[in-house]
Design a protein around this motif. Sequence first.
Motif, PDB file in Angstrom:
ATOM      1  N   GLY A  74       0.818  -1.206   0.000  1.00 26.21           N
ATOM      2  CA  GLY A  74       0.000   0.000   0.000  1.00 26.21           C
ATOM      3  C   GLY A  74       0.845   1.246   0.000  1.00 26.21           C
ATOM      4  O   GLY A  74       0.631   2.167  -0.802  1.00 26.21           O
ATOM      5  N   SER A  75       1.838   1.283   0.884  1.00 24.00           N
ATOM      6  CA  SER A  75       2.627   2.514   0.947  1.00 24.00           C
ATOM      7  C   SER A  75       3.475   2.689  -0.302  1.00 24.00           C
ATOM      8  O   SER A  75       3.693   3.806  -0.765  1.00 24.00           O
ATOM      9  CB  SER A  75       3.487   2.533   2.204  1.00 24.00           C
ATOM     10  N   GLU A  76       3.935   1.575  -0.894  1.00 28.15           N
ATOM     11  CA  GLU A  76       4.706   1.720  -2.128  1.00 28.15           C
ATOM     12  C   GLU A  76       3.826   2.259  -3.244  1.00 28.15           C
ATOM     13  O   GLU A  76       4.244   3.125  -4.017  1.00 28.15           O
ATOM     14  CB  GLU A  76       5.283   0.371  -2.548  1.00 28.15           C
ATOM     15  N   PHE A  77       2.610   1.736  -3.324  1.00 26.46           N
ATOM     16  CA  PHE A  77       1.676   2.203  -4.339  1.00 26.46           C
ATOM     17  C   PHE A  77       1.430   3.691  -4.164  1.00 26.46           C
ATOM     18  O   PHE A  77       1.496   4.478  -5.124  1.00 26.46           O
ATOM     19  CB  PHE A  77       0.375   1.429  -4.217  1.00 26.46           C
ATOM     20  N   ASP A  78       1.171   4.064  -2.925  1.00 22.80           N
ATOM     21  CA  ASP A  78       0.934   5.458  -2.596  1.00 22.80           C
ATOM     22  C   ASP A  78       2.072   6.329  -3.107  1.00 22.80           C
ATOM     23  O   ASP A  78       1.883   7.293  -3.838  1.00 22.80           O
ATOM     24  CB  ASP A  78       0.810   5.549  -1.072  1.00 22.80           C
ATOM     25  N   ARG A  79       3.271   5.943  -2.735  1.00 20.86           N
ATOM     26  CA  ARG A  79       4.449   6.734  -3.084  1.00 20.86           C
ATOM     27  C   ARG A  79       4.632   6.798  -4.591  1.00 20.86           C
ATOM     28  O   ARG A  79       4.872   7.854  -5.161  1.00 20.86           O
ATOM     29  CB  ARG A  79       5.661   6.077  -2.426  1.00 20.86           C
ATOM     30  N   ASP A  80       4.488   5.643  -5.245  1.00 23.72           N
ATOM     31  CA  ASP A  80       4.732   5.624  -6.684  1.00 23.72           C
ATOM     32  C   ASP A  80       3.707   6.437  -7.439  1.00 23.72           C
ATOM     33  O   ASP A  80       4.046   7.170  -8.365  1.00 23.72           O
ATOM     34  CB  ASP A  80       4.705   4.182  -7.207  1.00 23.72           C
ATOM     35  N   VAL A  81       2.434   6.305  -7.052  1.00 25.30           N
ATOM     36  CA  VAL A  81       1.408   7.044  -7.789  1.00 25.30           C
ATOM     37  C   VAL A  81       1.589   8.528  -7.594  1.00 25.30           C
ATOM     38  O   VAL A  81       1.459   9.317  -8.540  1.00 25.30           O
ATOM     39  CB  VAL A  81       0.001   6.598  -7.349  1.00 25.30           C
TER      40      VAL A  81
END
Lengths: 424, 440
Positions: B411-418
């Motif tokens: 979740g946090s990686e997705f958040d950061r990448d988006v």
Amino acid sequence: MGSIENLVTQIQGLSGSIDDIAHLHNILKVADESLHAEPSALSSVLDQVDPAKHSLGYLYFLEAFTSGPVSKEQALTLIPILARFINCCDAQQIRFAPDKFVSVCKRFKDHVLLIESPLRGVSPMRAAVRKLQTTSEHLTTLHPDFLLLCLLSKSYNIGLSVLEDDIFDVDQPRDLFLYCYYGGMICIGQKRFRKALELLHNVVTAPMNAINAIAVEAYKKYILVSLIHYGQFSTSLPKYASSAAQRNLKNFCQPYIELATTYSSGKIAEFKIYVDTNREKYDNDKNLGLVKQVVSSMYKHNIQRLTQTYLTLSLQDIANTVQLGSPKEAEMHVLQMIQDGEIFATINQKDGMVRFLEDPEQYKTCQMIEHIDSSIQRIMTLSRKLNAMDELMSYDPLYLSKVGRERQRFDFDDFDTVPQKFPI
Amino acid sequence: MEPEDEIYENGGGEQPPPRSKPIISGEQLDVETYASLYRDRTKVARLLFIADRCDNGAMPLEALRMEALRMAYDEIKKGENTQLFREVVNKIGGMLGDKYEMDAAWCETVDRRAEQKKEKLENELNSYRTNLIKESIRMGYNDFGDFHYAHGALGDAFKSYVRTRDYCTTSKHIISMCMNAILVSIEMGQFTHVTSYVSKAEQSPDALDPITVAKLRCAAGLAHLETKKYKLAARKFLETGPELGSHYNEVIAAQDVATYGGLCALASFDRTELKNKVIDNLNFRNFLELVPEVRELINDFYSSHYASCLEYLGNLKPNLLLDIHLHDHVETLYDQIRHKALIQYTHPFVSVDLRMMANAFKTSVAGLEKELEALITDNQIQARIDSHNKILYARHADQRNATFQRVLQTGSEFDRDVRSMLLRANLIKYDHNLRASRKL
């Protein structure tokens, strides 16, 4: 002098509704030249105009008044005036003339730096940033200046509070680079390495046509912080980094990349030798403090690796494996790591043994549920935003014309209503 | 030093430096019986290899070396390879008495004969070529190939054999061409050719006779062995039919098939495959009878008698190091077998006493701990060591916690990448707008 008097009355009169202010703005634009001609005459006028109610007019006067070089004493007198203005001006009015506002604030920053007390500028700049922003996702030209003042005055917390906002709208790419770079430094200062990595990563992978010095410095720090936080570093930049960056960044950061390769070999003695031989280079880049942190992080990562293989281990063995001097040092390191929450362990001093425990987090508490829930909400909002942007893009005439032009045509009957050229 | 220690003392996979340490052999290699398994060129090559390996001056090895050189001399004299003859004479250096000296007269006769034969063959070939009779041209090139091979010009031999391809009419011709090419390629050590010619031969439309099939399997197995694909090599060797017998003695003996196949299988197969393909394999049993030690050690491994299994391995090692094909793979294979033994030992237990395990493997607790640590770090064993009490505890990851962790992280990686993606898109759009507005 008369015209200025006229102006003052007009300002006082037309500072009511939005239409009046727009009208006033036009008048002021016309009168700007004459104002700049006689800056010294404006000092008396400033008292007649109220910065809170007649912000726009005051802004114009102030801008003309402060143009030109100032000495230290003059700066000292100017600073309170500027600070007062920034704190109480009306955001709506100044948004009519953002450039003027920006230049006033920049001069304020310069004055503050001139008298060498950046702390005085932190709070007003913060207010300025908030007033200039149209939304909290908007990055203004003032953001980097604000962060610079925070860095110089070491008031990292205030900087962090602004950094927490996500940025999506950017005025100028250069602002973004500086913002992320300074932001990264603030996060490093507060030991929030993950956020620092994120910000520095944005600088390094931002689209740029030619490489710039900010990106180079950011890359150096990126390497070091990545070593501290993750214990490893991959030299390949992701695909979306600009080609200029992919080709050139490494050439400028050679000592750091070699540092990363020495780190990955795991031998602390060699690593220390390498650091000492290249000490000067790191010092010149003012990264020596970070490099020292990298050295101590090496011990930490080695000890963390041990938690994966051992349940209990004697302090002597830890000292040997991690290449520390004595069991006492090993004990100190382990103790520090337990206190920082980096590992879970208990030290049995009688036997000289350390017992490694599993992460006690069971993911069953209320806080955890709330945390997960808020993360889900956050990501849903983000998805919606992404979808909205995608939709917007697909209506964009420029995009459509480009795509339409490059589309394959399978036969003559295959014509869409997307025309070749779209008159803009 | 026990032979056991040699297994994990040497560095993994690298060639031991040419005999700085004397080989302590469990069972001295009997050069005569060994050499009698082979014929032609490979016999000579193997003997010379043994002589090179034993070259360090220790007494028992010196005898071995001399024996090997003597037999090589005899064998070469039966053939026509003067180059090799000169080499062997140099190596003997007059230490075997008058009978094994440089026979210059013999060399000259052979060379002259070779010249004459070569001329004759060339003339014949040219006449066939002008006549354009396919079969004769093919046989001409074949003879040329044989000639070059007998005289040690392997590159020329290979080229000549390959030239026959254009003149092959029946599938039998093709197969014989392939076999010749394979033979020469193995001698030259070019195993890519071996693989390609094996597949070419196997694609032949006619059914091949079982001996040829077996030969091809062996050749393929050797090729895989050299390229370190132990699993494939094992499979090929195990598929070799017992009809092979001694028909492929110019390349490989049946004992070798058993040894190579057995060791590769042990190092690379998992338990079920080992049982199905090796232990229950009736065909392969015939081969294993020829090398009872390999048979014993495979059975020991399967029945978890690790100490005796490793002992057999240790005994076999010195002789295997003298084998021309296996020598640089011995270390890797042995390491892999040992690791598999360790993993298999710990697999069924929740907790293992390291002292008992050290006894079973006849090693020290400290050494065992180091080995286990390496295996755990490589994620081959899921366990953790209690160094204080010297116990190994199996550790099964808590799936629920691991899932939660992964979810939060993703979740946090997705958040950061988006977020950074949206930012970059914005920057590009800004840049584009800037350029567009400049153009207008």
